[in-house]
Motif scaffolding. Structure first.
Motif, PDB file in Angstrom:
ATOM      1  N   LEU A   1       0.756  -1.358   0.055  1.00 26.11           N
ATOM      2  CA  LEU A   1      -0.143  -0.205  -0.030  1.00 26.11           C
ATOM      3  C   LEU A   1       0.799   1.471   0.155  1.00 26.11           C
ATOM      4  O   LEU A   1       0.646   2.466  -0.733  1.00 26.11           O
ATOM      5  CB  LEU A   1      -0.997  -0.058   1.222  1.00 26.11           C
ATOM      6  CG  LEU A   1      -1.981   1.033   1.367  1.00 26.11           C
ATOM      7  CD1 LEU A   1      -2.732   1.227   0.106  1.00 26.11           C
ATOM      8  CD2 LEU A   1      -2.718   1.198   2.504  1.00 26.11           C
ATOM      9  N   ILE A   2       1.990   1.435   0.811  1.00 29.22           N
ATOM     10  CA  ILE A   2       2.728   2.329   0.924  1.00 29.22           C
ATOM     11  C   ILE A   2       3.412   2.555  -0.351  1.00 29.22           C
ATOM     12  O   ILE A   2       3.689   3.644  -0.929  1.00 29.22           O
ATOM     13  CB  ILE A   2       3.930   2.029   1.937  1.00 29.22           C
ATOM     14  CG1 ILE A   2       3.236   2.305   3.295  1.00 29.22           C
ATOM     15  CG2 ILE A   2       5.096   3.472   1.828  1.00 29.22           C
ATOM     16  CD1 ILE A   2       4.208   1.791   4.520  1.00 29.22           C
TER      17      ILE A   2
ATOM     18  N   LEU B   1       3.382   5.844  -3.129  1.00 27.90           N
ATOM     19  CA  LEU B   1       4.397   6.502  -3.648  1.00 27.90           C
ATOM     20  C   LEU B   1       4.698   6.428  -5.319  1.00 27.90           C
ATOM     21  O   LEU B   1       5.113   7.179  -5.952  1.00 27.90           O
ATOM     22  CB  LEU B   1       5.916   5.757  -3.265  1.00 27.90           C
ATOM     23  CG  LEU B   1       5.939   5.776  -1.779  1.00 27.90           C
ATOM     24  CD1 LEU B   1       7.303   5.061  -1.198  1.00 27.90           C
ATOM     25  CD2 LEU B   1       6.348   7.215  -1.513  1.00 27.90           C
ATOM     26  N   LEU B   2       4.403   5.173  -5.929  1.00 30.68           N
ATOM     27  CA  LEU B   2       4.047   5.131  -7.241  1.00 30.68           C
ATOM     28  C   LEU B   2       2.923   6.093  -7.660  1.00 30.68           C
ATOM     29  O   LEU B   2       3.389   6.737  -8.772  1.00 30.68           O
ATOM     30  CB  LEU B   2       3.476   3.835  -7.816  1.00 30.68           C
ATOM     31  CG  LEU B   2       4.799   2.756  -7.852  1.00 30.68           C
ATOM     32  CD1 LEU B   2       3.939   1.258  -7.869  1.00 30.68           C
ATOM     33  CD2 LEU B   2       5.417   2.874  -8.876  1.00 30.68           C
ATOM     34  N   ALA B   3       1.960   6.272  -7.090  1.00 30.78           N
ATOM     35  CA  ALA B   3       0.783   7.254  -7.782  1.00 30.78           C
ATOM     36  C   ALA B   3       1.510   8.717  -7.603  1.00 30.78           C
ATOM     37  O   ALA B   3       1.454   9.343  -8.589  1.00 30.78           O
ATOM     38  CB  ALA B   3      -0.205   7.352  -6.696  1.00 30.78           C
TER      39      ALA B   3
ATOM     40  N   ILE C   1      -6.813  13.757 -10.853  1.00 35.27           N
ATOM     41  CA  ILE C   1      -7.118  14.288  -9.645  1.00 35.27           C
ATOM     42  C   ILE C   1      -7.703  13.132  -8.894  1.00 35.27           C
ATOM     43  O   ILE C   1      -7.529  13.081  -7.522  1.00 35.27           O
ATOM     44  CB  ILE C   1      -8.295  15.335  -9.917  1.00 35.27           C
ATOM     45  CG1 ILE C   1      -7.456  16.633 -10.761  1.00 35.27           C
ATOM     46  CG2 ILE C   1      -8.770  15.892  -8.878  1.00 35.27           C
ATOM     47  CD1 ILE C   1      -8.395  17.790 -11.172  1.00 35.27           C
ATOM     48  N   CYS C   2      -8.805  12.408  -9.265  1.00 34.20           N
ATOM     49  CA  CYS C   2      -9.347  11.424  -8.510  1.00 34.20           C
ATOM     50  C   CYS C   2      -8.296  10.436  -7.955  1.00 34.20           C
ATOM     51  O   CYS C   2      -8.643  10.022  -6.692  1.00 34.20           O
ATOM     52  CB  CYS C   2     -10.464  10.635  -9.424  1.00 34.20           C
ATOM     53  SG  CYS C   2     -11.551   9.762  -8.664  1.00 34.20           S
ATOM     54  N   VAL C   3      -7.465   9.984  -8.691  1.00 34.50           N
ATOM     55  CA  VAL C   3      -6.449   9.019  -8.167  1.00 34.50           C
ATOM     56  C   VAL C   3      -5.674   9.696  -7.157  1.00 34.50           C
ATOM     57  O   VAL C   3      -5.317   8.879  -6.116  1.00 34.50           O
ATOM     58  CB  VAL C   3      -5.580   8.669  -9.226  1.00 34.50           C
ATOM     59  CG1 VAL C   3      -4.163   7.857  -8.833  1.00 34.50           C
ATOM     60  CG2 VAL C   3      -6.088   7.717 -10.345  1.00 34.50           C
ATOM     61  N   GLY C   4      -5.296  11.086  -7.184  1.00 32.73           N
ATOM     62  CA  GLY C   4      -4.499  11.719  -6.291  1.00 32.73           C
ATOM     63  C   GLY C   4      -5.224  11.661  -4.925  1.00 32.73           C
ATOM     64  O   GLY C   4      -4.734  11.521  -3.891  1.00 32.73           O
TER      65      GLY C   4
ATOM     66  N   LEU D   1      -6.411  -0.128  -8.851  1.00 30.34           N
ATOM     67  CA  LEU D   1      -6.612  -0.694 -10.130  1.00 30.34           C
ATOM     68  C   LEU D   1      -5.795   0.374 -11.181  1.00 30.34           C
ATOM     69  O   LEU D   1      -5.093  -0.115 -12.071  1.00 30.34           O
ATOM     70  CB  LEU D   1      -8.094  -0.431 -10.366  1.00 30.34           C
ATOM     71  CG  LEU D   1      -8.514  -0.721 -11.919  1.00 30.34           C
ATOM     72  CD1 LEU D   1      -8.016  -2.193 -12.184  1.00 30.34           C
ATOM     73  CD2 LEU D   1     -10.079  -0.402 -12.118  1.00 30.34           C
ATOM     74  N   TRP D   2      -5.608   1.423 -11.068  1.00 29.16           N
ATOM     75  CA  TRP D   2      -5.068   2.594 -11.611  1.00 29.16           C
ATOM     76  C   TRP D   2      -3.670   2.257 -11.693  1.00 29.16           C
ATOM     77  O   TRP D   2      -2.918   2.446 -12.852  1.00 29.16           O
ATOM     78  CB  TRP D   2      -5.437   3.926 -11.206  1.00 29.16           C
ATOM     79  CG  TRP D   2      -4.581   5.026 -12.194  1.00 29.16           C
ATOM     80  CD1 TRP D   2      -5.168   5.428 -13.216  1.00 29.16           C
ATOM     81  CD2 TRP D   2      -3.347   5.726 -11.688  1.00 29.16           C
ATOM     82  NE1 TRP D   2      -4.420   6.353 -13.660  1.00 29.16           N
ATOM     83  CE2 TRP D   2      -3.169   6.617 -12.868  1.00 29.16           C
ATOM     84  CE3 TRP D   2      -2.350   5.613 -10.577  1.00 29.16           C
ATOM     85  CZ2 TRP D   2      -1.998   7.284 -12.649  1.00 29.16           C
ATOM     86  CZ3 TRP D   2      -1.357   6.164 -10.829  1.00 29.16           C
ATOM     87  CH2 TRP D   2      -1.143   7.163 -11.788  1.00 29.16           C
TER      88      TRP D   2
END
Length: 388
Positions: free
Chosen positions: A292-293, A297-299, A313-316, A345-346
């Motif tokens: 999860l961490i 960080l990837l996002a 924006i939604c993913v953020g 999923l993203w």
């Protein structure tokens, strides 16, 4: 697939969607038949600690203890307009009964016939499973990848948990998959509908209209912002109706100081009663938290290179949600993997699109931890089949 005509490409993606639903339904049917004596109500995980309406209690498969959330959405499916006073059997009536979409869809599919509603609910879950896979396959085919990668939707934690216990996180993640596809295709009428449905699915679904409105505001498109804000009106109306009809829930928050909950989970290991599985569960649990961490960080890394748009924006915002989660949601991957499944999923979609295969490991580590819930039913099914 990109070389195929549009209709042919969609046909392939539809076949992939069917390919995802058939084995999941077969697994579900085998579990019900071999492990639970053919009683399909076991899928709702109704706990022995909670009373049920007499008309629903008869014939309901009970599990020891408190059960799980699906038992409360089952109540809403049988009483979607709050006329049967079923809400008094829920642990948090306003919270559970705000989440209307899937229970109402089951009620509509069953034509309001009480004896069909449980079966219709299972069918709705399978429908969303197929839709999520279809939209993922379409999105990846559009980007020049094999639509078979759309099957990754099946192993997203929210999807696994939802068809196992009739939850809402899989359907919401499916709507997010469609949201990603139609935002990329700029089919804003469909995006509006999906945002509206997501807001009615559960509270985190409101992040889709929020992302759309924020994007339009950044672009100073005030008319567009108002139009997308309207996608949240049905949810707002329903929330108001529920608040007027049901007592206020006891306050309980699952968010806290950013990163503090995750840090606590890394340092404080869970204890398991069976020493034979102690090591396996501790390792997979630790890897799931690390996963999860890593997804957060990837996002952050990938979103920095993307311009402002509804999906980033939604993913953020989902990444921020993952960062501020705390107990009791962080107790196990089965719990914390569900609300952030759109983020996971993203990450999977982007990893396949970029061919950064190592980036699949973090979300899949969470999925693996969630999938351990299937181990005991699998063993029992195998024993039943071999015993025959």
């Amino acid at each position: 697939v990109e070389m195929l005509p549009s209709k042919s490409s969609r046909g392939v993606c539809a076949a992939v969607a069917i390919l995802s639903v058939l084995p999941v339904f077969a697994w579900t049917a085998a579990r019900v038949h071999f492990v639970n004596g053919g009683n399909w109500s076991v899928l709702f995980c109704v706990g022995s600690d909670f009373p049920m309406p007499p008309e629903l209690d008869a014939g309901t498969y009970r599990v020891p203890g408190a059960g799980y959330d699906g038992q409360f959405y089952r109540l809403l499916a049988h009483d979607p307009f709050l006329v049967g006073n079923y809400a008094r059997y829920a642990d948090a009536p306003q919270l559970r009964f705000r989440r209307l979409l899937v229970p109402l869809a089951a009620w509509l599919l069953a034509l309001g016939e009480q004896r069909w509603i449980d079966s219709a609910y299972v069918a709705v879950e399978m429908l969303f499973l197929g839709l999520g896979t279809y939209w993922c396959a379409r999105l990846l085919a559009r980007r020049g990848r094999s639509p078979l990668w759309g099957l990754l939707f099946v192993v997203v934690p929210g999807t696994l948990a939802s068809f196992d216990r009739m939850l809402l996180d899989g359907p919401l993640t499916a709507l997010f998959a469609g949201f990603m596809l139609y935002c990329e295709e700029e089919r804003w009428d469909r995006v509006w509908v999906l945002a509206m449905l997501a807001a009615l699915t559960r509270e985190t679904g409101l992040l889709l209209p929020l992302a759309l409105v924020s994007d339009r505001c950044f672009r100073r498109d005030w008319r567009g912002a108002v139009q997308f804000a309207a996608s949240g009106i049905p949810a707002a109306v329903w929330y108001g109706y529920v608040a007027a009809r049901l007592p206020l829930d006891k306050s309980a928050t699952v968010i806290g100081i950013p990163a503090w909950g995750l840090l606590q989970r890394l340092l404080l290991f869970r204890s398991y009663p069976d020493p034979r599985v102690q090591l396996l569960l501790r390792v997979t649990d630790f890897l799931a938290v690390l996963g999860l961490i890593a997804c957060i960080l990837l996002a952050v890394s990938w979103l920095r290179k993307r311009g402002l748009a509804p999906v980033p924006i939604c993913v953020g915002v989902f990444a921020c949600l993952a960062l501020i989660l705390r107990a009791p949601v962080l107790v196990e991957a089965f719990a914390f993997g569900r609300p952030v499944s759109p983020l996971l999923l993203w990450i999977m979609i982007e990893a396949v699109d970029r061919k950064t295969w190592s980036a699949l490991a973090p979300p899949l580590s969470i999925s693996f931890s969630v999938s351990l819930a299937f181990a005991r039913p699998f063993v029992e099914i195998a024993k039943a089949v071999v015993g025959r």
